[in-house]
Design an enzyme around this catalytic site. Structure first.
Site, PDB file in Angstrom:
ATOM      1  N   ASP A  33      -9.629   0.728  -5.241  1.00  0.00           N
ATOM      2  CA  ASP A  33      -8.949  -0.064  -4.214  1.00  0.00           C
ATOM      3  C   ASP A  33      -9.934  -1.085  -3.643  1.00  0.00           C
ATOM      4  OD1 ASP A  33      -6.189   0.558  -2.327  1.00  0.00           O
ATOM      5  OD2 ASP A  33      -7.742  -0.766  -1.494  1.00  0.00           O
ATOM      6  N   ILE A  34      -9.428  -2.300  -3.426  1.00  0.00           N
ATOM      7  CA  ILE A  34     -10.280  -3.391  -2.935  1.00  0.00           C
ATOM      8  C   ILE A  34     -10.701  -3.160  -1.476  1.00  0.00           C
ATOM      9  CG2 ILE A  34      -8.495  -4.947  -2.019  1.00  0.00           C
ATOM     10  CD1 ILE A  34      -9.837  -7.188  -3.693  1.00  0.00           C
ATOM     11  N   ASN A  88       2.902   5.539  -1.042  1.00  0.00           N
ATOM     12  CA  ASN A  88       3.637   4.876   0.038  1.00  0.00           C
ATOM     13  C   ASN A  88       4.905   4.287  -0.574  1.00  0.00           C
ATOM     14  OD1 ASN A  88       1.712   5.410   2.038  1.00  0.00           O
ATOM     15  ND2 ASN A  88       0.482   3.654   1.406  1.00  0.00           N
ATOM     16  N   GLY A  94       4.231   1.902   4.693  1.00  0.00           N
ATOM     17  CA  GLY A  94       2.929   1.329   4.381  1.00  0.00           C
ATOM     18  C   GLY A  94       2.815   0.723   2.999  1.00  0.00           C
ATOM     19  N   SER A  96       2.712  -2.030   0.448  1.00  0.00           N
ATOM     20  CA  SER A  96       2.520  -3.484   0.514  1.00  0.00           C
ATOM     21  C   SER A  96       2.576  -4.123  -0.869  1.00  0.00           C
ATOM     22  CB  SER A  96       1.194  -3.826   1.194  1.00  0.00           C
ATOM     23  OG  SER A  96       0.110  -3.272   0.475  1.00  0.00           O
ATOM     24  N   HIS A 101       2.178   2.832  -7.355  1.00  0.00           N
ATOM     25  CA  HIS A 101       0.768   3.213  -7.502  1.00  0.00           C
ATOM     26  C   HIS A 101       0.550   4.477  -6.695  1.00  0.00           C
ATOM     27  CE1 HIS A 101       1.310   0.368  -4.185  1.00  0.00           C
ATOM     28  NE2 HIS A 101       0.395   1.069  -3.524  1.00  0.00           N
TER      29      HIS A 101
HETATM   30  P1  AMP Z   1       0.102   0.115  -0.542  1.00  0.00           P
HETATM   31  O1  AMP Z   1      -0.162  -0.490   0.807  1.00  0.00           O
HETATM   32  O2  AMP Z   1       0.350   1.589  -0.545  1.00  0.00           O
HETATM   33  O3  AMP Z   1       1.171  -0.675  -1.281  1.00  0.00           O
HETATM   34  O4  AMP Z   1      -1.247  -0.041  -1.350  1.00  0.00           O
HETATM   35  C1  AMP Z   1      -1.681  -1.236  -1.901  1.00  0.00           C
HETATM   36  C2  AMP Z   1      -3.163  -1.134  -2.033  1.00  0.00           C
HETATM   37  O5  AMP Z   1      -3.590  -2.153  -2.914  1.00  0.00           O
HETATM   38  C3  AMP Z   1      -3.929  -1.341  -0.726  1.00  0.00           C
HETATM   39  O6  AMP Z   1      -4.685  -0.163  -0.439  1.00  0.00           O
HETATM   40  C4  AMP Z   1      -4.825  -2.536  -1.009  1.00  0.00           C
HETATM   41  O7  AMP Z   1      -6.100  -2.425  -0.435  1.00  0.00           O
HETATM   42  C5  AMP Z   1      -4.891  -2.534  -2.531  1.00  0.00           C
HETATM   43  N1  AMP Z   1      -5.157  -3.819  -3.150  1.00  0.00           N
HETATM   44  C6  AMP Z   1      -4.589  -5.025  -2.849  1.00  0.00           C
HETATM   45  N2  AMP Z   1      -5.050  -5.981  -3.681  1.00  0.00           N
HETATM   46  C7  AMP Z   1      -5.909  -5.358  -4.531  1.00  0.00           C
HETATM   47  C8  AMP Z   1      -6.718  -5.800  -5.617  1.00  0.00           C
HETATM   48  N3  AMP Z   1      -6.743  -7.098  -6.018  1.00  0.00           N
HETATM   49  N4  AMP Z   1      -7.491  -4.899  -6.266  1.00  0.00           N
HETATM   50  C9  AMP Z   1      -7.495  -3.595  -5.877  1.00  0.00           C
HETATM   51  N5  AMP Z   1      -6.759  -3.114  -4.864  1.00  0.00           N
HETATM   52  C10 AMP Z   1      -5.981  -3.984  -4.197  1.00  0.00           C
END
Ligand code: AMP
Length: 115
Positions: A33-34, A88, A94, A96, A101
């Site tokens: 995760d970023i 999520n 939550g 996004s 995933h």
């Molecule tokens: P969610 O909010 O459950 O949909 O999780 C989405 C996740 O994707 C969040 O924890 C973000 O930090 C992660 N995320 C967003 N963009 C990237 C990216 N380019 N590479 C890795 N993780 C990412």
């Protein structure tokens, strides 16, 4: 292969956007995760586009099982025997990124209930 041209995780799975990949095979990809929320914070995604875990369960139950197995393999690779898996589902919960995933979180004590 189901793909959505506007989807961030489809672009990562397709190699168009770089990610710190820790495991991959023909059906799934695991990357860090970023914005990590724990010492281990890895996302495991199917290469096929499905908006959430319920959609994936309905369309490809074997791939859902593989996501969970891969999450366990990631935890073993990281040397952690306690971890939390989070799907999520929906904005208010939550979510996004609307490509299913599972978050693999570990390496620190977790509290309950989650925020
Ligand atoms: P969610 O909010 O459950 O949909 O999780 C989405 C996740 O994707 C969040 O924890 C973000 O930090 C992660 N995320 C967003 N963009 C990237 C990216 N380019 N590479 C890795 N993780 C990412």
């Amino acid at each position: 292969m189901t793909r959505d041209a506007d989807c961030l995780f489809c672009k990562i799975a397709g190699g168009e956007i770089p990610a710190d990949v820790v495991r991959e095979n023909e059906r799934t990809l695991a990357f860090r995760d970023i914005s990590p929320q724990a010492p281990t914070h890895v996302l495991v995604v199917p290469r096929d586009h499905h908006r959430d875990v319920a959609s994936l369960a309905a369309a490809e139950p074997d791939t859902l099982a593989e996501l969970v197995r891969t999450a366990a393999d990631v935890a073993a690779d990281e040397g952690i025997d306690a971890y939390r898996l989070v799907f999520n589902t929906g904005e208010q919960a939550g979510q996004s990124v609307f490509h299913v995933h599972v978050h693999v979180l570990g390496g620190r004590a977790m509290t309950w209930p989650p925020g």
